[in-house]
Design a protein around this motif. Sequence first.
Motif, PDB file in Angstrom:
ATOM      1  N   ARG A 129       0.827  -1.192   0.000  1.00 11.98           N
ATOM      2  CA  ARG A 129       0.000   0.000   0.000  1.00 11.98           C
ATOM      3  C   ARG A 129       0.870   1.254   0.000  1.00 11.98           C
ATOM      4  O   ARG A 129       1.958   1.268   0.594  1.00 11.98           O
ATOM      5  CB  ARG A 129      -0.911   0.022   1.227  1.00 11.98           C
ATOM      6  CG  ARG A 129      -2.084  -0.942   1.131  1.00 11.98           C
ATOM      7  CD  ARG A 129      -2.917  -0.922   2.399  1.00 11.98           C
ATOM      8  NE  ARG A 129      -4.173  -1.648   2.224  1.00 11.98           N
ATOM      9  CZ  ARG A 129      -5.054  -1.855   3.190  1.00 11.98           C
ATOM     10  NH1 ARG A 129      -4.807  -1.393   4.405  1.00 11.98           N
ATOM     11  NH2 ARG A 129      -6.175  -2.496   2.945  1.00 11.98           N
ATOM     12  N   HIS A 130       0.375   2.284  -0.636  1.00 12.86           N
ATOM     13  CA  HIS A 130       1.065   3.568  -0.631  1.00 12.86           C
ATOM     14  C   HIS A 130       1.161   4.064   0.814  1.00 12.86           C
ATOM     15  O   HIS A 130       0.195   3.949   1.581  1.00 12.86           O
ATOM     16  CB  HIS A 130       0.271   4.564  -1.487  1.00 12.86           C
ATOM     17  CG  HIS A 130       1.003   5.832  -1.783  1.00 12.86           C
ATOM     18  ND1 HIS A 130       1.220   6.809  -0.836  1.00 12.86           N
ATOM     19  CD2 HIS A 130       1.571   6.287  -2.938  1.00 12.86           C
ATOM     20  CE1 HIS A 130       1.883   7.814  -1.377  1.00 12.86           C
ATOM     21  NE2 HIS A 130       2.113   7.520  -2.649  1.00 12.86           N
ATOM     22  N   PRO A 159      -6.202  16.579  -2.488  1.00 16.60           N
ATOM     23  CA  PRO A 159      -7.427  15.775  -2.323  1.00 16.60           C
ATOM     24  C   PRO A 159      -7.657  14.784  -3.461  1.00 16.60           C
ATOM     25  O   PRO A 159      -8.045  13.641  -3.226  1.00 16.60           O
ATOM     26  CB  PRO A 159      -8.523  16.840  -2.260  1.00 16.60           C
ATOM     27  CG  PRO A 159      -7.833  18.041  -1.676  1.00 16.60           C
ATOM     28  CD  PRO A 159      -6.445  18.014  -2.265  1.00 16.60           C
ATOM     29  N   ARG A 160      -7.428  15.217  -4.717  1.00 16.93           N
ATOM     30  CA  ARG A 160      -7.637  14.308  -5.846  1.00 16.93           C
ATOM     31  C   ARG A 160      -6.667  13.137  -5.793  1.00 16.93           C
ATOM     32  O   ARG A 160      -7.054  11.985  -5.996  1.00 16.93           O
ATOM     33  CB  ARG A 160      -7.465  15.066  -7.165  1.00 16.93           C
ATOM     34  CG  ARG A 160      -7.758  14.220  -8.400  1.00 16.93           C
ATOM     35  CD  ARG A 160      -7.479  14.990  -9.675  1.00 16.93           C
ATOM     36  NE  ARG A 160      -6.063  15.336  -9.782  1.00 16.93           N
ATOM     37  CZ  ARG A 160      -5.122  14.483 -10.207  1.00 16.93           C
ATOM     38  NH1 ARG A 160      -5.448  13.244 -10.538  1.00 16.93           N
ATOM     39  NH2 ARG A 160      -3.865  14.866 -10.290  1.00 16.93           N
ATOM     40  N   GLN A 161      -5.389  13.430  -5.525  1.00 20.44           N
ATOM     41  CA  GLN A 161      -4.396  12.354  -5.424  1.00 20.44           C
ATOM     42  C   GLN A 161      -4.731  11.402  -4.279  1.00 20.44           C
ATOM     43  O   GLN A 161      -4.568  10.183  -4.390  1.00 20.44           O
ATOM     44  CB  GLN A 161      -3.009  12.942  -5.226  1.00 20.44           C
ATOM     45  CG  GLN A 161      -2.436  13.663  -6.429  1.00 20.44           C
ATOM     46  CD  GLN A 161      -1.157  14.403  -6.085  1.00 20.44           C
ATOM     47  OE1 GLN A 161      -1.019  14.965  -4.991  1.00 20.44           O
ATOM     48  NE2 GLN A 161      -0.208  14.398  -7.022  1.00 20.44           N
ATOM     49  N   MET A 162      -5.202  11.976  -3.173  1.00 22.43           N
ATOM     50  CA  MET A 162      -5.516  11.154  -2.010  1.00 22.43           C
ATOM     51  C   MET A 162      -6.673  10.213  -2.292  1.00 22.43           C
ATOM     52  O   MET A 162      -6.627   9.028  -1.957  1.00 22.43           O
ATOM     53  CB  MET A 162      -5.862  12.061  -0.825  1.00 22.43           C
ATOM     54  CG  MET A 162      -6.048  11.323   0.493  1.00 22.43           C
ATOM     55  SD  MET A 162      -4.510  10.589   1.092  1.00 22.43           S
ATOM     56  CE  MET A 162      -4.798   8.859   0.747  1.00 22.43           C
ATOM     57  N   ARG A 163      -7.722  10.733  -2.945  1.00 21.38           N
ATOM     58  CA  ARG A 163      -8.863   9.880  -3.274  1.00 21.38           C
ATOM     59  C   ARG A 163      -8.444   8.730  -4.186  1.00 21.38           C
ATOM     60  O   ARG A 163      -8.867   7.588  -4.001  1.00 21.38           O
ATOM     61  CB  ARG A 163      -9.971  10.709  -3.927  1.00 21.38           C
ATOM     62  CG  ARG A 163     -10.852  11.474  -2.951  1.00 21.38           C
ATOM     63  CD  ARG A 163     -12.077  12.025  -3.649  1.00 21.38           C
ATOM     64  NE  ARG A 163     -11.727  13.106  -4.545  1.00 21.38           N
ATOM     65  CZ  ARG A 163     -11.868  14.398  -4.262  1.00 21.38           C
ATOM     66  NH1 ARG A 163     -12.340  14.761  -3.084  1.00 21.38           N
ATOM     67  NH2 ARG A 163     -11.541  15.324  -5.139  1.00 21.38           N
ATOM     68  N   ALA A 167      -8.520   4.770  -2.883  1.00 24.86           N
ATOM     69  CA  ALA A 167      -9.426   3.810  -3.516  1.00 24.86           C
ATOM     70  C   ALA A 167      -8.655   2.689  -4.200  1.00 24.86           C
ATOM     71  O   ALA A 167      -9.065   1.525  -4.175  1.00 24.86           O
ATOM     72  CB  ALA A 167     -10.330   4.524  -4.516  1.00 24.86           C
ATOM     73  N   ARG A 168      -7.511   3.023  -4.812  1.00 25.18           N
ATOM     74  CA  ARG A 168      -6.711   2.010  -5.504  1.00 25.18           C
ATOM     75  C   ARG A 168      -6.132   0.997  -4.514  1.00 25.18           C
ATOM     76  O   ARG A 168      -6.188  -0.217  -4.749  1.00 25.18           O
ATOM     77  CB  ARG A 168      -5.569   2.697  -6.259  1.00 25.18           C
ATOM     78  CG  ARG A 168      -4.637   1.737  -7.012  1.00 25.18           C
ATOM     79  CD  ARG A 168      -3.351   2.439  -7.382  1.00 25.18           C
ATOM     80  NE  ARG A 168      -2.610   2.831  -6.195  1.00 25.18           N
ATOM     81  CZ  ARG A 168      -1.844   3.922  -6.102  1.00 25.18           C
ATOM     82  NH1 ARG A 168      -1.747   4.750  -7.135  1.00 25.18           N
ATOM     83  NH2 ARG A 168      -1.197   4.198  -4.978  1.00 25.18           N
ATOM     84  N   LEU A 172     -11.773   0.645  -1.477  1.00 24.15           N
ATOM     85  CA  LEU A 172     -13.007   1.365  -1.180  1.00 24.15           C
ATOM     86  C   LEU A 172     -12.755   2.863  -1.262  1.00 24.15           C
ATOM     87  O   LEU A 172     -11.664   3.327  -0.913  1.00 24.15           O
ATOM     88  CB  LEU A 172     -13.503   1.061   0.244  1.00 24.15           C
ATOM     89  CG  LEU A 172     -14.097  -0.312   0.559  1.00 24.15           C
ATOM     90  CD1 LEU A 172     -14.381  -0.392   2.052  1.00 24.15           C
ATOM     91  CD2 LEU A 172     -15.362  -0.556  -0.234  1.00 24.15           C
ATOM     92  N   PRO A 173     -13.744   3.661  -1.662  1.00 26.78           N
ATOM     93  CA  PRO A 173     -13.634   5.104  -1.492  1.00 26.78           C
ATOM     94  C   PRO A 173     -13.547   5.433   0.003  1.00 26.78           C
ATOM     95  O   PRO A 173     -13.998   4.652   0.849  1.00 26.78           O
ATOM     96  CB  PRO A 173     -14.936   5.643  -2.107  1.00 26.78           C
ATOM     97  CG  PRO A 173     -15.442   4.541  -2.971  1.00 26.78           C
ATOM     98  CD  PRO A 173     -14.994   3.262  -2.332  1.00 26.78           C
TER      99      PRO A 173
END
Length: 236
Positions: A129-130, A159-163, A167-168, A172-173
């Motif tokens: 995991r990251h 925020p976009r990178q974190m989402r 999820a990846r 899950l979101p």
Amino acid sequence: MFASGTRMLYVGPLVATKRHAHHAAQVVIAPPGLDLEDGADGRIHARAAVIPPRMRHGHGACPHAALLFLDGDDLASRALSRNAEPRCETWGRDTLEVKVPRNPTPEQARALIESILSAVDLHQPPRPRHPAARRMCAYLDGSNPGDLASLSHEAGLSPRQMRHAFARDIGLPMRAYLRWQRLRRAIAAVEEGASLSAAAISAGFADSAHLSRVFREQFGMTPTQGLSSVTWRTLD
């Protein structure tokens, strides 16, 4: 029900469930056999099966079985998610030879968990995991998580990178993961003796009806069916 960290073992009769999906992997050992269905109307009858996390499924009733839940953050569950398929015909494991005792003691429960995991043969390690996703999980596990901007700042990403990273790597979101964590906290509260209403409020649900809706979505049964008649024991 025997609880140990990210793992829960249930031994006894199974009630039939409607189709549902949750963040935990399941290994079921049902000597009399069990009807299983996936989210696309596939059906099998098996004496043992591995249901990967986040796969839509349902099962029939069974007079006696062992059901091992492995939370999605558990290393074994993450390993089982590798190359997972949503078709139930890939879940059957009738070659597994694991005896299911009746009314097991804590020592027998520990041995049963080890026997199940050994029989499943988790030869593929989970995907790494990251680091930001790991930090985010730890932050969301807290009792008072903040908004996305502060969570992303804590993880060192936009925020976009974190989402995307979350999820990846988690599957899950973030909002769905937070709902799952609240459900786990409610189950833990019931394990400690709280009523369903008190467990719902303490875990962050609006009320017991809110908890019931989420519980049915995640487990295909009501909290009363899944929790109220269970005797809880800890293995930690």
